[in-house]
Write an enzyme that holds these catalytic residues in place. Structure first.
Site, short mmCIF file in Angstrom:
data_model
loop_
_atom_site.label_atom_id
_atom_site.label_comp_id
_atom_site.label_asym_id
_atom_site.label_seq_id
_atom_site.Cartn_x
_atom_site.Cartn_y
_atom_site.Cartn_z
N HIS A 126 0.83 -1.20 0.00
CA HIS A 126 0.00 0.00 0.00
C HIS A 126 0.87 1.27 0.00
O HIS A 126 0.67 2.17 -0.82
CB HIS A 126 -0.90 -0.03 1.24
N GLU A 127 1.86 1.33 0.90
CA GLU A 127 2.69 2.53 1.00
C GLU A 127 3.58 2.70 -0.23
O GLU A 127 3.82 3.82 -0.68
CB GLU A 127 3.53 2.50 2.27
N HIS A 130 1.67 4.42 -2.84
CA HIS A 130 1.74 5.88 -2.70
C HIS A 130 3.07 6.42 -3.23
O HIS A 130 3.11 7.41 -3.96
CB HIS A 130 1.61 6.29 -1.23
#
Length: 209
Positions: A126-127, A130
């Site tokens: 997920h990170e 980003h």
């Protein structure tokens, strides 16, 4: 893409985290190899950096002490004791202005085999999403497509970690149900298993900058 992991304790766990990261990105054409593991003993960094708001201490850790290494094709990951958030990342379009803080900061124990039924390592995927240019699936709410990506269904609120994996539709006036299984949602790791092709295109375009 090179991968540098900073401040953790078990090499095998780190490699498992990188392996899981590559599983998450396996259909994107983006892959990572672990180049180095470095350890730093600094209680203030570990205990006091909680999120982006701790900018002065974070800048000290990443930039002034030069823990960040190599250039834009290298993903640096720092693992800390943060409790308010699991992780945060710098978007790629900030690299030109702030190359010294490029990378991802993660909670040290959110790794495979941590015995957590809901957060067992996919938060790194997920990170890194980003870091590669993706917003949350619920960014934009019902006014646009999910995370401003055309093929990602709109969602007004995040799916919570305890929300289960059943289909929901918080934007009934727009096509598709909430993307509960998307890595850029907040749903449980049990649910999260894909990026959309539009998200893949966005990551490639962002990383090219």
């Amino acid at each position: 893409m090179r991968f540098i992991w900073l401040y953790s304790d078990r090499d095998a766990k780190i490699q498992e985290a990188v392996d899981l990261l590559n599983v998450g990105f396996s259909l994107t054409g983006i892959s990572f190899r672990l180049d180095d593991i470095r350890r730093y003993q600094n209680a203030a960094w570990f205990r006091q950096i909680e999120d982006e708001s701790g900018s002065e201490l974070r800048f000290e850790m990443i930039s002034m002490s030069r823990t960040r290494i190599s250039g834009p094709s290298t993903l640096n990951v720092w693992t800390l004791g943060q409790s308010r958030t699991i992780g945060f990342a710098q978007f790629p379009w900030h690299y030109a202005a702030a190359p010294q803080t490029d990378g991802v900061v993660m909670q040290f124990n959110v790794v495979p085999g941590n015995n957590d039924a809901y957060r067992f390592g996919k938060s790194l995927i997920h990170e890194v999403g980003h870091w590669a240019g993706l917003y949350y699936t619920f960014d934009g709410g019902c006014d646009t497509s999910g995370g401003f990506v055309a093929d990602t269904p709109a969602q007004v609120n995040s799916t919570g970690v305890f929300g289960g994996c059943d289909a929901t539709d918080t934007c009934p006036g727009r096509p598709g149900e909430d993307p509960v299984g998307n890595y850029m949602n907040y749903s449980s790791d049990v649910c999260r298993d894909h990026f959309t092709w539009g998200q893949v295109d966005r990551m490639w375009a962002a990383l090219a900058t």
